[in-house]
Design a protein around this motif. Sequence first.
Motif, short mmCIF file in Angstrom:
data_model
loop_
_atom_site.label_atom_id
_atom_site.label_comp_id
_atom_site.label_asym_id
_atom_site.label_seq_id
_atom_site.Cartn_x
_atom_site.Cartn_y
_atom_site.Cartn_z
N THR A 21 -6.76 -7.88 7.82
CA THR A 21 -6.54 -8.65 6.60
C THR A 21 -5.41 -8.03 5.79
N VAL A 22 -5.39 -6.72 5.68
CA VAL A 22 -4.32 -6.02 4.96
C VAL A 22 -2.98 -6.28 5.64
N LEU A 23 -2.93 -6.13 6.96
CA LEU A 23 -1.69 -6.36 7.70
C LEU A 23 -1.18 -7.79 7.51
N ASN A 24 -2.08 -8.75 7.62
CA ASN A 24 -1.70 -10.16 7.48
C ASN A 24 -1.15 -10.46 6.10
N PHE A 25 -1.84 -9.96 5.07
CA PHE A 25 -1.38 -10.24 3.71
C PHE A 25 -0.04 -9.58 3.44
N LEU A 26 0.07 -8.30 3.74
CA LEU A 26 1.30 -7.58 3.43
C LEU A 26 2.50 -8.11 4.21
N ALA A 27 2.27 -8.64 5.41
CA ALA A 27 3.36 -9.21 6.20
C ALA A 27 4.01 -10.40 5.50
N ASN A 28 3.27 -11.04 4.61
CA ASN A 28 3.78 -12.20 3.89
C ASN A 28 4.05 -11.93 2.41
N SER A 29 3.98 -10.68 2.00
CA SER A 29 4.20 -10.33 0.60
C SER A 29 5.69 -10.06 0.34
N TYR A 30 6.10 -10.21 -0.92
CA TYR A 30 7.51 -9.92 -1.25
C TYR A 30 7.81 -8.44 -1.20
N TRP A 31 6.79 -7.59 -1.35
CA TRP A 31 7.05 -6.16 -1.46
C TRP A 31 6.87 -5.38 -0.16
N ALA A 32 6.18 -5.94 0.81
CA ALA A 32 5.90 -5.14 2.01
C ALA A 32 6.16 -5.88 3.31
N SER A 33 6.83 -7.01 3.26
CA SER A 33 7.00 -7.82 4.47
C SER A 33 7.84 -7.14 5.55
N ARG A 34 8.60 -6.14 5.18
CA ARG A 34 9.43 -5.44 6.18
C ARG A 34 8.80 -4.15 6.69
N ARG A 35 7.61 -3.80 6.19
CA ARG A 35 6.93 -2.60 6.68
C ARG A 35 6.35 -2.85 8.06
N PRO A 36 6.61 -1.96 9.00
CA PRO A 36 6.00 -2.11 10.32
C PRO A 36 4.48 -1.87 10.24
N PRO A 37 3.70 -2.58 11.05
CA PRO A 37 2.23 -2.41 11.03
C PRO A 37 1.78 -0.97 11.19
N GLU A 38 2.46 -0.20 12.02
CA GLU A 38 2.03 1.19 12.22
C GLU A 38 2.21 2.02 10.94
N LYS A 39 3.22 1.69 10.13
CA LYS A 39 3.43 2.39 8.85
C LYS A 39 2.34 1.99 7.85
N ILE A 40 1.97 0.72 7.86
CA ILE A 40 0.90 0.26 6.97
C ILE A 40 -0.40 0.96 7.34
N LYS A 41 -0.71 1.03 8.62
CA LYS A 41 -1.94 1.70 9.06
C LYS A 41 -1.94 3.16 8.64
N LYS A 42 -0.80 3.83 8.78
CA LYS A 42 -0.72 5.24 8.38
C LYS A 42 -0.89 5.37 6.86
N SER A 43 -0.33 4.43 6.10
CA SER A 43 -0.48 4.48 4.65
C SER A 43 -1.94 4.33 4.24
N LEU A 44 -2.70 3.54 4.97
CA LEU A 44 -4.13 3.38 4.68
C LEU A 44 -4.86 4.69 4.93
N GLN A 45 -4.51 5.37 6.00
CA GLN A 45 -5.16 6.65 6.33
C GLN A 45 -4.90 7.70 5.26
N ASN A 46 -3.72 7.66 4.64
CA ASN A 46 -3.30 8.70 3.72
C ASN A 46 -3.45 8.33 2.25
N SER A 47 -4.18 7.28 1.97
CA SER A 47 -4.34 6.81 0.60
C SER A 47 -5.81 6.61 0.26
N ILE A 48 -6.08 6.47 -1.02
CA ILE A 48 -7.39 6.03 -1.49
C ILE A 48 -7.33 4.50 -1.48
N CYS A 49 -8.28 3.87 -0.83
CA CYS A 49 -8.26 2.42 -0.70
C CYS A 49 -9.50 1.80 -1.31
#
Length: 141
Positions: A21-49
């Motif tokens: 759900t996070v990947l799908n939403f961010l792929a269509n957002s104005y702020w994160a549409s260019r982030r690769p999925p592997e970077k998004i997954k790593k950001s989830l691991q290293n953040s408070i969610c």
Amino acid sequence: MEISYKQYVISDDKSRIDVQTVLNFLANSYWASRRPPEKIKKSLQNSICYGVYHNDKMIGFARIVTDGATMYYLCDIFVLEEYRGQGISKKIVDVISNAPEFEWMTGILGTQDAHGLYEQFGFVRDSERFMKRLPQGRKIL
């Protein structure tokens, strides 16, 4: 931490996050549409969610990057379109900005279109896009 809001639950239990759900939403957002999925997954691991759940379906999300002492960066906040207009985004920001672990920290975020939401919680414009919130704890003399 788990908080009930209307028929929703807001939780910081990272194991409940629906990564797709996070990947799908961010792929269509104005702020994160260019982030690769592997970077998004790593950001989830290293953040408070924080996830927002209706029954067991994740319908909202927020991510916090912090040093744990002086500052936090609030980012990737969203509520799925069919759940908007119910105050869910406002409640997420309320929960985070009033959490004991963040109230003494400077908060920063970037937004193009939600300044009014964040201003309700003490964030002020620092430029056209970025905002910050100074620590809200009591003053020590």
